[in-house]
Scaffold this active site. Structure first.
Site, mmCIF file in Angstrom:
data_model
loop_
_atom_site.group_PDB
_atom_site.id
_atom_site.type_symbol
_atom_site.label_atom_id
_atom_site.label_comp_id
_atom_site.label_asym_id
_atom_site.label_seq_id
_atom_site.Cartn_x
_atom_site.Cartn_y
_atom_site.Cartn_z
ATOM 1 C CB SER A 123 -1.965 -6.389 -3.672
ATOM 2 O OG SER A 123 -2.905 -5.903 -2.729
ATOM 3 C CE1 TYR A 149 0.338 -1.790 -3.956
ATOM 4 C CE2 TYR A 149 -1.895 -2.327 -3.258
ATOM 5 C CZ TYR A 149 -0.542 -2.608 -3.271
ATOM 6 O OH TYR A 149 -0.061 -3.719 -2.612
#
Length: 264
Positions: A148, A159
């Site tokens: 990501s 995250y």
């Protein structure tokens, strides 16, 4: 079924896609089937069997496997079933992961931090470890990890750390496995529009403060992209399949941003 770039690009290839019941994973699985791969779809939801059935009804070769990839036993069992079904594994797409909560880091408690890392790093660690003996034995194979560009973003620090770990895993494992004819690469999606989730990723942001934090992430994501928009699951699948294909035969240890110009 997704219109293929090359209907025969994955002919005679066995591909495993994790997190395949919805979102980017589903788009990847559909396109692999459209390009003649035999696909094993892995998810912890029963929905994966429904999706595999739909792909078979459309003429594809698809098999669903239920597994909890946050545990090594689940990853090991899923890879073993794929190998038993087809006798080999040529491609592994590690797609499991995703932000559960969006908030400034000081508002994460210890349990939430651990849950984010458990969701977005460990499935990739476990499945890479579980599939590796098969690929080494074959002396061939490709792993594409889905990372990501949120590794450089707001309100998702745990995250971001997990996806940074995916990037490091990709680079380090590529160095170890090139001697066996194995390639390891990663695609790093930016913001991606998707249909409403049939399986919730986490609790909805119910309070006004949580909605504001979520909005900050959307605004920052769009602002960081030169193209000033979110991508589609199909645009993400196109990049992932390129990295998985023989067209990328001289690419390993690389993270490809797929984010409208946001490099993460």
């Amino acid at each position: 079924m997704t219109e293929p770039v090359s209907p025969q690009r994955f002919r005679d290839k066995v591909a495993v896609v994790t997190g395949a019941a919805q979102g980017i994973g589903l788009a990847v699985a559909r396109r692999l089937v459209a390009e003649s791969a035999s696909v094993v779809l892995v998810d912890r939801s029963e929905l994966v069997h429904e999706v595999a059935g739909e792909l078979r009804e459309n003429g594809g070769q698809a098999h669903g496997v239920i597994a909890d990839l946050e545990q090594f036993a689940g990853a090991e069992a899923a890879m073993a079933e794929a190998r038993q079904q087809h006798g080999r594994i040529d491609v592994l797409i590690n797609n499991v992961g995703g932000t559960i909560w969006m908030r400034p880091y000081e508002h994460y408690d210890a349990d939430k931090i651990q849950a984010e890392v458990q969701r977005s790093l460990f499935p990739t660690l476990w499945t890479c470890r579980a599939v590796l003996p098969y690929l080494i034995e074959q002396r061939s194979g490709t792993i594409v990890n889905v990372s990501s560009t949120a590794t450089r973003g707001i309100n998702r620090v745990p995250y971001a750390a997990a996806k940074g770990g995916v990037n490091a895993l990709t680079a380090s494992l590529a160095m170890e496995t090139a001697q066996y004819g194995i390639r390891i690469a990663a695609a790093a999606p930016g913001g991606t529009e998707a249909p409403p989730r049939r399986i919730a990723r986490g609790p909805d942001g119910a309070t006004e403060r949580e909605k504001a934090w979520n909005r900050q992430v959307v605004d920052q994501t769009e602002d960081s992209a030169l193209m000033k928009r979110y991508g589609t699951p199909e645009e993400q699948a196109a990049a992932i399949l390129f990295l998985a294909s023989d067209e990328a035969s001289y690419i390993t240890g690389t993270v490809l941003p797929v984010a409208g110009g946001d490099l993460g």
